[in-house]
Design a protein around this motif. Structure first.
Motif, PDB file in Angstrom:
ATOM      1  N   LEU A 121      49.938  39.985  36.965  1.00 22.70           N
ATOM      2  CA  LEU A 121      49.723  40.048  38.415  1.00 22.70           C
ATOM      3  C   LEU A 121      49.366  38.683  38.979  1.00 22.70           C
ATOM      4  O   LEU A 121      49.777  38.334  40.093  1.00 22.70           O
ATOM      5  N   VAL A 122      48.633  37.876  38.203  1.00 23.45           N
ATOM      6  CA  VAL A 122      48.326  36.503  38.620  1.00 23.45           C
ATOM      7  C   VAL A 122      49.620  35.695  38.681  1.00 23.45           C
ATOM      8  O   VAL A 122      49.889  34.999  39.668  1.00 23.45           O
ATOM      9  N   GLU A 123      50.443  35.791  37.640  1.00 25.21           N
ATOM     10  CA  GLU A 123      51.713  35.056  37.583  1.00 25.21           C
ATOM     11  C   GLU A 123      52.638  35.429  38.739  1.00 25.21           C
ATOM     12  O   GLU A 123      53.378  34.593  39.247  1.00 25.21           O
ATOM     13  N   LYS A 124      52.605  36.672  39.169  1.00 25.17           N
ATOM     14  CA  LYS A 124      53.450  37.136  40.269  1.00 25.17           C
ATOM     15  C   LYS A 124      52.859  36.784  41.636  1.00 25.17           C
ATOM     16  O   LYS A 124      53.460  37.074  42.664  1.00 25.17           O
ATOM     17  N   GLY A 125      51.656  36.192  41.651  1.00 26.19           N
ATOM     18  CA  GLY A 125      51.040  35.776  42.902  1.00 26.19           C
ATOM     19  C   GLY A 125      50.406  36.904  43.701  1.00 26.19           C
ATOM     20  O   GLY A 125      50.166  36.748  44.898  1.00 26.19           O
ATOM     21  N   LEU A 126      50.097  38.018  43.040  1.00 28.36           N
ATOM     22  CA  LEU A 126      49.516  39.164  43.734  1.00 28.36           C
ATOM     23  C   LEU A 126      47.994  39.175  43.686  1.00 28.36           C
ATOM     24  O   LEU A 126      47.345  39.738  44.569  1.00 28.36           O
ATOM     25  N   ILE A 127      47.433  38.574  42.629  1.00 27.35           N
ATOM     26  CA  ILE A 127      45.987  38.404  42.534  1.00 27.35           C
ATOM     27  C   ILE A 127      45.695  36.984  42.066  1.00 27.35           C
ATOM     28  O   ILE A 127      46.568  36.300  41.533  1.00 27.35           O
ATOM     29  N   GLU A 128      44.456  36.566  42.302  1.00 25.79           N
ATOM     30  CA  GLU A 128      43.988  35.271  41.811  1.00 25.79           C
ATOM     31  C   GLU A 128      42.883  35.513  40.800  1.00 25.79           C
ATOM     32  O   GLU A 128      42.134  36.480  40.914  1.00 25.79           O
ATOM     33  N   LYS A 129      42.794  34.611  39.837  1.00 30.63           N
ATOM     34  CA  LYS A 129      41.766  34.705  38.810  1.00 30.63           C
ATOM     35  C   LYS A 129      40.902  33.459  38.896  1.00 30.63           C
ATOM     36  O   LYS A 129      41.411  32.346  38.978  1.00 30.63           O
ATOM     37  N   SER A 130      39.593  33.660  38.897  1.00 31.00           N
ATOM     38  CA  SER A 130      38.662  32.539  38.859  1.00 31.00           C
ATOM     39  C   SER A 130      37.600  32.833  37.815  1.00 31.00           C
ATOM     40  O   SER A 130      37.431  33.979  37.385  1.00 31.00           O
ATOM     41  N   GLN A 131      36.891  31.806  37.415  1.00 26.39           N
ATOM     42  CA  GLN A 131      35.895  31.980  36.367  1.00 26.39           C
ATOM     43  C   GLN A 131      34.510  32.073  36.984  1.00 26.39           C
ATOM     44  O   GLN A 131      34.072  31.172  37.696  1.00 26.39           O
ATOM     45  N   ARG A 132      33.837  33.190  36.742  1.00 26.73           N
ATOM     46  CA  ARG A 132      32.461  33.389  37.220  1.00 26.73           C
ATOM     47  C   ARG A 132      31.497  32.620  36.314  1.00 26.73           C
ATOM     48  O   ARG A 132      30.614  31.928  36.774  1.00 26.73           O
TER      49      ARG A 132
END
Length: 93
Positions: free
Chosen positions: A50-61
């Protein structure tokens, strides 16, 4: 969104709906609804898709926890899917 699996679509909806969407919260929410266990490998590989498809973003808490959020594109895809589904639901009962 039509190129997503049902599992990926469900993950997208869960990420969009949670107040604090991190890996274990997403897993717990999904398992609570579907009443079956999800293996970490399946969860995180699909979140990465989903990140690769640009639908969600991932960040590090922190060093052990990733947070996820829906992108504008992800939100538009959810809205379009909801509108499409509503066209097939009999609202009169």
């Amino acid at each position: 969104m039509c190129d997503l699996t049902g599992f990926q679509r469900a993950l997208l909806y869960v990420v969009a709906g949670l107040d604090d969407p991190h890996g274990l919260a997403i897993k717990d929410e999904f398992e609570g609804y579907h009443e079956k266990k999800i293996h970490h490998g399946r969860l995180y590989s699909n979140l990465d898709t989903l990140v690769e498809k640009g639908l969600i973003e991932k960040s590090q808490r922190d060093r052990r926890t990733n947070e996820y959020s829906t992108t504008r594109r992800g939100t538009r895809e959810i809205e379009a899917r909801t509108e499409w589904e509503a066209g097939y639901i009999d609202h009169d009962g």
